[in-house]
Design a protein around this motif. Sequence first.
Motif, PDB file in Angstrom:
ATOM      1  N   ASN A   7      78.430  58.447  70.260  1.00 39.26           N
ATOM      2  CA  ASN A   7      77.523  57.375  70.649  1.00 39.26           C
ATOM      3  C   ASN A   7      77.500  57.263  72.165  1.00 39.26           C
ATOM      4  O   ASN A   7      78.541  57.231  72.804  1.00 39.26           O
ATOM      5  N   LYS A   9      75.460  55.111  75.383  1.00 38.33           N
ATOM      6  CA  LYS A   9      74.609  53.977  75.730  1.00 38.33           C
ATOM      7  C   LYS A   9      73.919  54.290  77.056  1.00 38.33           C
ATOM      8  O   LYS A   9      74.580  54.622  78.043  1.00 38.33           O
ATOM      9  N   GLU A  39      67.939  57.766  67.922  1.00 40.65           N
ATOM     10  CA  GLU A  39      67.977  56.409  68.471  1.00 40.65           C
ATOM     11  C   GLU A  39      68.801  55.523  67.547  1.00 40.65           C
ATOM     12  O   GLU A  39      68.688  55.611  66.324  1.00 40.65           O
ATOM     13  N   ASP A  40      69.614  54.663  68.126  1.00 36.98           N
ATOM     14  CA  ASP A  40      70.336  53.644  67.368  1.00 36.98           C
ATOM     15  C   ASP A  40      69.345  52.522  67.085  1.00 36.98           C
ATOM     16  O   ASP A  40      68.768  51.948  68.006  1.00 36.98           O
ATOM     17  N   THR A  41      69.114  52.216  65.815  1.00 30.80           N
ATOM     18  CA  THR A  41      68.120  51.190  65.471  1.00 30.80           C
ATOM     19  C   THR A  41      68.612  49.775  65.732  1.00 30.80           C
ATOM     20  O   THR A  41      67.812  48.840  65.760  1.00 30.80           O
ATOM     21  N   ALA A  42      69.913  49.601  65.933  1.00 31.47           N
ATOM     22  CA  ALA A  42      70.468  48.267  66.166  1.00 31.47           C
ATOM     23  C   ALA A  42      70.747  47.996  67.651  1.00 31.47           C
ATOM     24  O   ALA A  42      71.127  46.895  68.006  1.00 31.47           O
ATOM     25  N   ASP A  43      70.571  49.013  68.491  1.00 33.02           N
ATOM     26  CA  ASP A  43      70.880  48.877  69.920  1.00 33.02           C
ATOM     27  C   ASP A  43      69.781  49.574  70.712  1.00 33.02           C
ATOM     28  O   ASP A  43      69.638  50.802  70.641  1.00 33.02           O
ATOM     29  N   ALA A  44      69.002  48.826  71.464  1.00 33.65           N
ATOM     30  CA  ALA A  44      67.852  49.363  72.187  1.00 33.65           C
ATOM     31  C   ALA A  44      68.217  50.422  73.219  1.00 33.65           C
ATOM     32  O   ALA A  44      67.354  51.172  73.668  1.00 33.65           O
ATOM     33  N   TRP A  48      72.800  58.196  69.183  1.00 36.79           N
ATOM     34  CA  TRP A  48      73.823  58.888  68.388  1.00 36.79           C
ATOM     35  C   TRP A  48      73.537  60.376  68.427  1.00 36.79           C
ATOM     36  O   TRP A  48      72.388  60.798  68.305  1.00 36.79           O
TER      37      TRP A  48
END
Length: 102
Positions: A7, A9, A39-44, A48
């Motif tokens: 992951n 950011k 894309e992480d759907t819970a974190d803009a 991943w």
Amino acid sequence: MFGLIGNIKAVPGQRDALLAILLENAGRMPGCLAYVVAEDTADAEGIWITEVWDSAASHKASLSIAAVRDAIDRAKPIIAGFGQFIETRPRGGHGLAAIAPA
């Protein structure tokens, strides 16, 4: 086989730029059997990466490829941080079925 799930950011507003850099060399690294960037759907700003390699040595060697080194250097300024990185031992699956487990 050798696998990694990690992951990353991105700096706020830079996820698309970071995604583009991460995808540049997908499919052009010797020994890389799968390289999925999502894309992480819970974190803009979250990304991943799921990788499957024929060996840990191939993964390590990829880090010395000039194009990969260049991508890392360009990505560094837009990476805000790293989350989990987990090593795995893939045993097969769709797209990997032709690879005999070691």
